[in-house]
Write a protein that holds these residues in place. Structure first.
Motif, PDB file in Angstrom:
ATOM      1  N   LEU A 117       0.825  -1.204   0.000  1.00 59.60           N
ATOM      2  CA  LEU A 117       0.000   0.000   0.000  1.00 59.60           C
ATOM      3  C   LEU A 117       0.863   1.260   0.000  1.00 59.60           C
ATOM      4  O   LEU A 117       0.563   2.228  -0.701  1.00 59.60           O
ATOM      5  N   GLU A 118       1.941   1.248   0.753  1.00 65.55           N
ATOM      6  CA  GLU A 118       2.844   2.399   0.768  1.00 65.55           C
ATOM      7  C   GLU A 118       3.487   2.599  -0.606  1.00 65.55           C
ATOM      8  O   GLU A 118       3.582   3.725  -1.096  1.00 65.55           O
ATOM      9  N   ALA A 119       3.889   1.508  -1.255  1.00 65.50           N
ATOM     10  CA  ALA A 119       4.481   1.605  -2.594  1.00 65.50           C
ATOM     11  C   ALA A 119       3.468   2.163  -3.592  1.00 65.50           C
ATOM     12  O   ALA A 119       3.796   3.042  -4.398  1.00 65.50           O
ATOM     13  N   LEU A 120       2.239   1.666  -3.535  1.00 63.26           N
ATOM     14  CA  LEU A 120       1.193   2.163  -4.432  1.00 63.26           C
ATOM     15  C   LEU A 120       0.953   3.651  -4.189  1.00 63.26           C
ATOM     16  O   LEU A 120       0.832   4.432  -5.134  1.00 63.26           O
ATOM     17  N   SER A 121       0.885   4.039  -2.933  1.00 63.22           N
ATOM     18  CA  SER A 121       0.613   5.436  -2.577  1.00 63.22           C
ATOM     19  C   SER A 121       1.728   6.364  -3.050  1.00 63.22           C
ATOM     20  O   SER A 121       1.461   7.416  -3.642  1.00 63.22           O
ATOM     21  N   ASP A 122       2.962   5.970  -2.806  1.00 69.02           N
ATOM     22  CA  ASP A 122       4.107   6.777  -3.261  1.00 69.02           C
ATOM     23  C   ASP A 122       4.086   6.915  -4.781  1.00 69.02           C
ATOM     24  O   ASP A 122       4.303   8.001  -5.322  1.00 69.02           O
ATOM     25  N   LEU A 136      -5.260  10.701  -0.918  1.00 69.72           N
ATOM     26  CA  LEU A 136      -5.703   9.321  -1.101  1.00 69.72           C
ATOM     27  C   LEU A 136      -6.552   8.924   0.098  1.00 69.72           C
ATOM     28  O   LEU A 136      -6.263   9.324   1.230  1.00 69.72           O
ATOM     29  N   GLU A 137      -7.589   8.141  -0.154  1.00 66.36           N
ATOM     30  CA  GLU A 137      -8.494   7.688   0.900  1.00 66.36           C
ATOM     31  C   GLU A 137      -8.555   6.172   0.923  1.00 66.36           C
ATOM     32  O   GLU A 137      -8.575   5.526  -0.128  1.00 66.36           O
ATOM     33  N   ALA A 151      -3.510   0.687   7.438  1.00 69.74           N
ATOM     34  CA  ALA A 151      -3.611   2.099   7.051  1.00 69.74           C
ATOM     35  C   ALA A 151      -2.584   2.936   7.809  1.00 69.74           C
ATOM     36  O   ALA A 151      -1.850   3.737   7.207  1.00 69.74           O
ATOM     37  N   GLU A 152      -2.522   2.759   9.115  1.00 72.74           N
ATOM     38  CA  GLU A 152      -1.577   3.538   9.926  1.00 72.74           C
ATOM     39  C   GLU A 152      -0.132   3.264   9.529  1.00 72.74           C
ATOM     40  O   GLU A 152       0.666   4.194   9.406  1.00 72.74           O
ATOM     41  N   LYS A 153       0.214   2.002   9.330  1.00 74.89           N
ATOM     42  CA  LYS A 153       1.587   1.652   8.941  1.00 74.89           C
ATOM     43  C   LYS A 153       1.962   2.231   7.587  1.00 74.89           C
ATOM     44  O   LYS A 153       3.129   2.508   7.334  1.00 74.89           O
ATOM     45  N   ALA A 154       0.973   2.404   6.701  1.00 70.92           N
ATOM     46  CA  ALA A 154       1.232   2.941   5.358  1.00 70.92           C
ATOM     47  C   ALA A 154       1.096   4.465   5.305  1.00 70.92           C
ATOM     48  O   ALA A 154       1.118   5.054   4.235  1.00 70.92           O
ATOM     49  N   GLY A 155       0.944   5.104   6.472  1.00 71.86           N
ATOM     50  CA  GLY A 155       0.912   6.560   6.513  1.00 71.86           C
ATOM     51  C   GLY A 155      -0.460   7.186   6.341  1.00 71.86           C
ATOM     52  O   GLY A 155      -0.559   8.374   6.047  1.00 71.86           O
ATOM     53  N   TYR A 156      -1.527   6.415   6.539  1.00 66.77           N
ATOM     54  CA  TYR A 156      -2.890   6.920   6.415  1.00 66.77           C
ATOM     55  C   TYR A 156      -3.433   7.217   7.804  1.00 66.77           C
ATOM     56  O   TYR A 156      -3.510   6.327   8.647  1.00 66.77           O
ATOM     57  N   ALA A 157      -3.832   8.444   8.037  1.00 61.88           N
ATOM     58  CA  ALA A 157      -4.398   8.853   9.319  1.00 61.88           C
ATOM     59  C   ALA A 157      -5.901   8.607   9.339  1.00 61.88           C
ATOM     60  O   ALA A 157      -6.578   8.802   8.320  1.00 61.88           O
ATOM     61  N   PHE A 158      -6.428   8.210  10.502  1.00 59.63           N
ATOM     62  CA  PHE A 158      -7.871   8.088  10.650  1.00 59.63           C
ATOM     63  C   PHE A 158      -8.474   9.479  10.520  1.00 59.63           C
ATOM     64  O   PHE A 158      -8.028  10.425  11.159  1.00 59.63           O
ATOM     65  N   THR A 159      -9.494   9.612   9.676  1.00 59.16           N
ATOM     66  CA  THR A 159     -10.104  10.913   9.413  1.00 59.16           C
ATOM     67  C   THR A 159     -11.514  11.019   9.977  1.00 59.16           C
ATOM     68  O   THR A 159     -11.862  12.023  10.578  1.00 59.16           O
ATOM     69  N   HIS A 173     -14.660   3.338   8.505  1.00 52.35           N
ATOM     70  CA  HIS A 173     -13.609   4.319   8.779  1.00 52.35           C
ATOM     71  C   HIS A 173     -13.096   4.873   7.461  1.00 52.35           C
ATOM     72  O   HIS A 173     -12.985   4.140   6.481  1.00 52.35           O
ATOM     73  N   ARG A 174     -12.764   6.142   7.486  1.00 48.70           N
ATOM     74  CA  ARG A 174     -12.041   6.763   6.371  1.00 48.70           C
ATOM     75  C   ARG A 174     -10.663   7.128   6.921  1.00 48.70           C
ATOM     76  O   ARG A 174     -10.541   7.803   7.926  1.00 48.70           O
ATOM     77  N   HIS A 175      -9.637   6.661   6.228  1.00 48.17           N
ATOM     78  CA  HIS A 175      -8.246   7.023   6.516  1.00 48.17           C
ATOM     79  C   HIS A 175      -7.752   7.813   5.314  1.00 48.17           C
ATOM     80  O   HIS A 175      -8.122   7.487   4.170  1.00 48.17           O
ATOM     81  N   THR A 176      -6.921   8.808   5.524  1.00 45.80           N
ATOM     82  CA  THR A 176      -6.421   9.606   4.401  1.00 45.80           C
ATOM     83  C   THR A 176      -4.922   9.800   4.498  1.00 45.80           C
ATOM     84  O   THR A 176      -4.313   9.749   5.570  1.00 45.80           O
ATOM     85  N   ARG A 177      -4.352  10.022   3.343  1.00 44.69           N
ATOM     86  CA  ARG A 177      -2.933  10.352   3.216  1.00 44.69           C
ATOM     87  C   ARG A 177      -2.837  11.487   2.211  1.00 44.69           C
ATOM     88  O   ARG A 177      -3.377  11.409   1.107  1.00 44.69           O
ATOM     89  N   GLU A 178      -2.167  12.544   2.621  1.00 43.58           N
ATOM     90  CA  GLU A 178      -1.997  13.718   1.779  1.00 43.58           C
ATOM     91  C   GLU A 178      -0.708  13.600   0.978  1.00 43.58           C
ATOM     92  O   GLU A 178       0.288  13.076   1.477  1.00 43.58           O
ATOM     93  N   GLY A 179      -0.723  14.136  -0.245  1.00 44.26           N
ATOM     94  CA  GLY A 179       0.432  14.042  -1.142  1.00 44.26           C
ATOM     95  C   GLY A 179       1.489  15.063  -0.897  1.00 44.26           C
ATOM     96  O   GLY A 179       1.480  15.968  -0.184  1.00 44.26           O
TER      97      GLY A 179
END
Length: 179
Positions: A117-122, A136-137, A151-159, A173-179
């Motif tokens: 998930l972290e690789a995909l997000s990056d 990203l959500e 989600a947390e390990k891949a840098g996604y915060a609970f929103t 739950h919605r988790h998000t990661r900002e670019g």
């Protein structure tokens, strides 16, 4: 994370993220026999026809530029996919996109999901930043504690907490990661 020169494969340590192939149909069917994968899926795969349709959807999504599904391969576990990660845009040029994933039972507990998930997000932020991608959500049902950890390990915060929404009968739950 390194992108393959052909831009259809991502490398995340020992993991290889590649497009799904027609030859992956059997692996896909086996994965969707798992109740945990079926419970978290919006489009369960119940038979060979559904698996073939799922694989076509992945190919069509990539061609349209609205969905990028990757089979996750861990060479330490064999040559075939042991997971899936996907990036979906609601429309071209959208400032946000949704990510999703699943991991086959034999691959769980090895840290594969957060790494993939972290690789995909990056990759998504690198590849689509010029098109305006900024967020990203990741969505999951409340009872899926493993997805919260991933989600947390891949840098996604609970929103936020989400109300039930078909096909999921429970809050989410919605988790998000900002670019």
């Amino acid at each position: 994370m390194n992108a393959d020169p052909r831009d259809d494969r991502l490398l995340a340590g020992s993991l290889v993220l590649r497009p799904w192939l027609p030859g992956d149909l059997g692996v896909l069917l086996d994965a969707y026999r798992d109740p945990a994968i079926r419970a978290g899926s919006r489009a369960p795969v119940a038979d060979e026809a559904a698996a073939a349709a799922w694989l076509r959807t992945q190919e069509e999504g990539r061609a349209s530029g609205l969905r990028y599904g990757f089979a996750v391969v861990d060479p330490g576990l064999g040559d075939g996919p042991v997971g899936n990660v996907a990036l979906s845009f609601p429309a071209p040029g959208s400032p946000s996109a949704e990510v999703g994933y699943w991991t086959a039972a034999p691959a769980r507990g090895r840290g594969l999901a957060p790494r993939a998930l972290e690789a995909l997000s990056d990759w998504a932020f690198s590849r689509f930043a010029g098109d305006g991608l900024a967020r990203l959500e990741l969505l999951h049902q409340v009872g899926n504690e493993a997805s919260c950890r991933v989600a947390e390990k891949a840098g996604y915060a609970f929103t936020e907490l989400l109300p039930p929404c078909p096909p999921w009968p429970d809050e989410g739950h919605r988790h998000t990661r900002e670019g």
